[in-house]
Motif scaffolding. Structure first.
Motif, PDB file in Angstrom:
ATOM      1  N   ASP A 186     -10.569   3.237  -2.673  1.00 59.41           N
ATOM      2  CA  ASP A 186      -9.545   3.542  -3.615  1.00 59.41           C
ATOM      3  C   ASP A 186      -9.415   4.807  -4.234  1.00 59.41           C
ATOM      4  O   ASP A 186     -10.356   5.125  -4.845  1.00 59.41           O
ATOM      5  CB  ASP A 186      -9.610   2.227  -4.600  1.00 59.41           C
ATOM      6  N   ALA A 187      -8.413   5.510  -3.755  1.00 62.53           N
ATOM      7  CA  ALA A 187      -8.508   6.957  -4.439  1.00 62.53           C
ATOM      8  C   ALA A 187      -8.677   6.957  -5.891  1.00 62.53           C
ATOM      9  O   ALA A 187      -9.019   8.149  -6.468  1.00 62.53           O
ATOM     10  CB  ALA A 187      -7.312   7.987  -3.925  1.00 62.53           C
ATOM     11  N   PHE A 228       5.282   6.355   6.774  1.00 58.86           N
ATOM     12  CA  PHE A 228       4.558   7.349   7.509  1.00 58.86           C
ATOM     13  C   PHE A 228       5.504   8.473   7.927  1.00 58.86           C
ATOM     14  O   PHE A 228       6.760   8.128   8.269  1.00 58.86           O
ATOM     15  CB  PHE A 228       4.017   6.497   8.686  1.00 58.86           C
ATOM     16  N   LEU A 229       4.753   9.564   8.318  1.00 62.88           N
ATOM     17  CA  LEU A 229       5.600  10.736   8.693  1.00 62.88           C
ATOM     18  C   LEU A 229       5.143  10.878  10.119  1.00 62.88           C
ATOM     19  O   LEU A 229       4.035  10.969  10.475  1.00 62.88           O
ATOM     20  CB  LEU A 229       5.307  11.872   7.832  1.00 62.88           C
ATOM     21  N   LEU A 237       0.719  -1.211   0.202  1.00 62.35           N
ATOM     22  CA  LEU A 237      -0.066   0.120   0.090  1.00 62.35           C
ATOM     23  C   LEU A 237       0.874   1.209  -0.132  1.00 62.35           C
ATOM     24  O   LEU A 237       0.392   2.262   0.157  1.00 62.35           O
ATOM     25  CB  LEU A 237      -0.885   0.047   1.250  1.00 62.35           C
ATOM     26  N   GLY A 238       2.277   1.161  -0.216  1.00 53.99           N
ATOM     27  CA  GLY A 238       2.964   2.293  -0.196  1.00 53.99           C
ATOM     28  C   GLY A 238       3.001   2.891   1.158  1.00 53.99           C
ATOM     29  O   GLY A 238       3.209   4.299   1.109  1.00 53.99           O
ATOM     30  N   GLN A 239       3.011   2.522   2.232  1.00 54.28           N
ATOM     31  CA  GLN A 239       2.859   3.088   3.311  1.00 54.28           C
ATOM     32  C   GLN A 239       4.479   3.430   3.924  1.00 54.28           C
ATOM     33  O   GLN A 239       5.170   2.633   4.295  1.00 54.28           O
ATOM     34  CB  GLN A 239       2.175   2.157   4.341  1.00 54.28           C
ATOM     35  N   ASN A 275       0.792  12.863   1.125  1.00 53.33           N
ATOM     36  CA  ASN A 275       1.858  12.237   1.202  1.00 53.33           C
ATOM     37  C   ASN A 275       1.219  11.004   0.411  1.00 53.33           C
ATOM     38  O   ASN A 275       0.966   9.908   0.883  1.00 53.33           O
ATOM     39  CB  ASN A 275       2.118  11.873   2.442  1.00 53.33           C
ATOM     40  N   PRO A 326       0.795   7.574  -1.837  1.00 49.68           N
ATOM     41  CA  PRO A 326       1.427   6.307  -1.900  1.00 49.68           C
ATOM     42  C   PRO A 326       2.098   6.209  -3.221  1.00 49.68           C
ATOM     43  O   PRO A 326       1.579   6.545  -4.355  1.00 49.68           O
ATOM     44  CB  PRO A 326       0.135   5.529  -2.213  1.00 49.68           C
ATOM     45  N   GLU A 350      -8.945   6.614   2.349  1.00 44.80           N
ATOM     46  CA  GLU A 350      -8.054   5.719   2.588  1.00 44.80           C
ATOM     47  C   GLU A 350      -8.210   4.252   2.356  1.00 44.80           C
ATOM     48  O   GLU A 350      -9.568   3.881   2.641  1.00 44.80           O
ATOM     49  CB  GLU A 350      -7.733   5.879   4.377  1.00 44.80           C
ATOM     50  N   GLY A 386      -4.654   9.248   1.104  1.00 45.18           N
ATOM     51  CA  GLY A 386      -3.852   8.146   2.104  1.00 45.18           C
ATOM     52  C   GLY A 386      -3.832   8.876   3.426  1.00 45.18           C
ATOM     53  O   GLY A 386      -2.235   9.166   3.691  1.00 45.18           O
ATOM     54  N   PRO A 387      -4.649   9.285   4.244  1.00 48.88           N
ATOM     55  CA  PRO A 387      -4.146   9.723   5.611  1.00 48.88           C
ATOM     56  C   PRO A 387      -3.328   8.824   6.386  1.00 48.88           C
ATOM     57  O   PRO A 387      -2.717   9.259   7.309  1.00 48.88           O
ATOM     58  CB  PRO A 387      -5.725  10.110   6.114  1.00 48.88           C
ATOM     59  N   GLY A 388      -3.736   7.609   6.225  1.00 52.54           N
ATOM     60  CA  GLY A 388      -2.909   6.448   6.986  1.00 52.54           C
ATOM     61  C   GLY A 388      -3.271   6.409   8.364  1.00 52.54           C
ATOM     62  O   GLY A 388      -4.419   7.010   8.955  1.00 52.54           O
TER      63      GLY A 388
HETATM   64  N1  SAM Z   1      -0.537  10.318   5.058  1.00 46.18           N
HETATM   65  C1  SAM Z   1       0.258   9.392   6.049  1.00 46.18           C
HETATM   66  C2  SAM Z   1       1.461  10.147   6.331  1.00 46.18           C
HETATM   67  O1  SAM Z   1       2.051  10.862   5.656  1.00 46.18           O
HETATM   68  O2  SAM Z   1       2.386   9.675   7.208  1.00 46.18           O
HETATM   69  C3  SAM Z   1       0.464   8.218   5.304  1.00 46.18           C
HETATM   70  C4  SAM Z   1       1.179   8.369   3.833  1.00 46.18           C
HETATM   71  S1  SAM Z   1       1.675   6.574   2.937  1.00 46.18           S
HETATM   72  C5  SAM Z   1       2.916   7.153   1.796  1.00 46.18           C
HETATM   73  C6  SAM Z   1       0.484   6.234   1.792  1.00 46.18           C
HETATM   74  C7  SAM Z   1      -1.013   6.209   2.323  1.00 46.18           C
HETATM   75  O3  SAM Z   1      -1.824   5.784   1.028  1.00 46.18           O
HETATM   76  C8  SAM Z   1      -1.275   5.088   3.179  1.00 46.18           C
HETATM   77  O4  SAM Z   1      -1.774   5.153   4.425  1.00 46.18           O
HETATM   78  C9  SAM Z   1      -2.084   4.085   2.314  1.00 46.18           C
HETATM   79  O5  SAM Z   1      -2.647   3.014   2.951  1.00 46.18           O
HETATM   80  C10 SAM Z   1      -2.868   4.825   1.308  1.00 46.18           C
HETATM   81  N2  SAM Z   1      -3.183   4.301   0.183  1.00 46.18           N
HETATM   82  C11 SAM Z   1      -2.267   3.390  -0.732  1.00 46.18           C
HETATM   83  N3  SAM Z   1      -2.927   3.297  -1.949  1.00 46.18           N
HETATM   84  C12 SAM Z   1      -4.181   3.924  -1.979  1.00 46.18           C
HETATM   85  C13 SAM Z   1      -5.306   4.143  -2.738  1.00 46.18           C
HETATM   86  N4  SAM Z   1      -5.308   3.611  -4.142  1.00 46.18           N
HETATM   87  N5  SAM Z   1      -6.395   4.823  -2.387  1.00 46.18           N
HETATM   88  C14 SAM Z   1      -6.271   5.462  -0.992  1.00 46.18           C
HETATM   89  N6  SAM Z   1      -5.298   5.365  -0.145  1.00 46.18           N
HETATM   90  C15 SAM Z   1      -4.296   4.535  -0.580  1.00 46.18           C
END
Ligand code: SAM
Length: 277
Positions: A101-102, A28-29, A24-26, A120, A122, A75, A54-56
Motif C-alpha cells: 500500500d503506497a 488503465f492507459l 482499487l481505482g483501476q 497515474n 488511484p 502496487e 500503482g503501475p498496474g
Molecule cells: N499505471 C497504470 C496505468 O496508467 O494504466 C494503472 C493506473 S490505475 C489509475 C491505479 C493503480 O493503482 C492500479 O493499478 C491500482 O491497483 C493501484 N493502487 C490502488 N491503490 C493503491 C495503493 N494504496 N497502493 C499502491 N497501489 C495502489
C-alpha cells in the motif's frame, strides 16, 4: 534507449486476467504514445530514479523504462505482479516492484537517492498521497518533481489562482513551495474503463527558496478561512488567536473573503501571527 519489443498492453491484460477493480481505482492507459508523452513531462529521465505508485499492468512504467529511468513501483494488486515481472525482465536492472500500500511506503527510504515521482494515481488515495508529498517538513523535498494524473477537478484545485472557485487549501499547499501547472489534459476515453470524469496530468517542481513559514500556522489559518469560504475573514478567522490583529498589521482588509487572498498574503499573515504569539 533500451526499447525491447513488448506485447500490446491489451494482450498483457488479457493474458494475466486483469479485469479492472473499481475499489482499487483501476483505470488503465493503453495508448503508448500518450504514455510516452506523460513520461516526457519531467524532462530527460535517463538514469534518473523514478517512484511510481500503482503501475498496474505497467503502461506508464514501460514508458518510464523506455525513457531510461530506474523505476521503483508500488502496487497493491498482486494480480499485476506477473505482468510487472515480465517488464522487469525486458528492462534488466531498471525496475523494482514493491507489493503493498503506497500509503504506507516511504519512497525516500526505499530509494535513498533523489527521485522523480510519476503516477497515474488511484483516485481513492491520490489526493492523500499528494498532500503527503507536498506537505513534508523538509524542503527542498527528496523528490525532484511530481508528474501526477488526477481527476480534472482535483488538478484544477492544485493549480488554481486566487479569485476562482477552485482556489483553496490544496492550491495554497501546492503553490506555496512549488511551481504547479497542468501539463496535459487527458480525455476520459483514453482510459479503460473510462471514468465518469475528465483527467489531467499536473507537473509540480519545488521552488528553490520558498518564503519560510510555519506550516502548522498556514494550515490553521487556511482551514479556518476556507472551512467557511463564504464568510468574511473577520468572522472566519475569529477563532484563531491574534489573527484579526495580524490582518490589520499586514494590511489585509477584514471584509475580504478567503478566495481573494493571494498565497503571498496568506504566508505574510501566518508569519505575522507567529511574531505576535
Ligand atoms: N499505471 C497504470 C496505468 O496508467 O494504466 C494503472 C493506473 S490505475 C489509475 C491505479 C493503480 O493503482 C492500479 O493499478 C491500482 O491497483 C493501484 N493502487 C490502488 N491503490 C493503491 C495503493 N494504496 N497502493 C499502491 N497501489 C495502489
Amino acid at each position: 534507449m533500451n526499447n525491447p519489443a513488448l506485447p500490446p498492453l491489451r494482450e498483457v491484460i488479457a493474458k494475466h486476467g486483469l479485469s479492472a477493480s473499481k475499489a482499487l481505482g483501476q483505470n488503465f492507459l493503453f495508448d503508448e504514445q500518450l504514455l510516452d508523452r506523460i513520461a516526457a513531462i519531467p524532462g530527460s529521465l535517463k538514469d534518473q530514479n523514478v517512484y511510481e505508485v500503482g503501475p498496474g499492468p505497467g503502461g506508464l512504467t514501460r514508458a518510464l523504462l523506455r525513457a531510461g529511468a530506474k523505476v521503483t513501483a508500488v502496487e497493491r494488486d498482486r494480480r499485476c505482479l506477473p505482468a510487472l515481472e515480465e517488464l522487469s525482465t525486458a528492462f534488466p536492472g531498471q525496475l523494482r516492484v514493491i507489493e503493498g500500500d503506497a500509503m504506507k511506503v516511504d519512497p525516500a527510504a526505499e530509494i535513498g537517492d533523489p527521485f522523480h515521482i510519476a503516477s497515474n494515481l488511484p483516485y481513492n488515495v491520490g489526493t492523500a498521497l499528494a498532500v503527503g508529498w507536498l506537505g513534508g517538513e523538509n524542503w527542498p523535498p527528496e523528490w525532484k518533481s511530481l508528474t501526477l494524473m488526477f481527476q480534472r477537478e482535483v488538478a484544477d484545485r492544485i493549480v488554481a489562482r486566487p479569485g476562482t472557485d477552485a482556489y483553496g487549501r490544496l492550491a495554497i499547499l501546492a503553490q506555496w513551495r512549488c511551481e504547479a501547472r497542468i501539463a496535459m489534459p487527458v480525455h476520459r476515453s483514453a482510459f479503460t474503463p473510462p471514468p465518469k470524469v475528465m483527467s489531467a496530468v499536473v507537473h509540480l517542481v519545488p521552488k528553490e527558496q520558498p518564503v519560510g513559514v510555519r506550516m502548522a500556522m498556514l494550515e490553521t489559518l487556511t482551514a479556518a478561512a476556507f472551512g467557511q469560504r463564504r464568510k468574511m475573514l473577520r468572522q472566519s478567522l475569529k477563532p484563531v488567536p491574534k489573527a484579526l490583529d495580524a490582518l490589520e498589521l499586514v494590511g489585509i482588509a477584514a471584509d475580504r473573503r478567503p478566495e481573494t487572498v493571494t498565497i503571498e498574503e496568506w504566508i505574510e499573515l501566518a508569519r505575522k501571527i507567529d511574531t505576535l504569539r
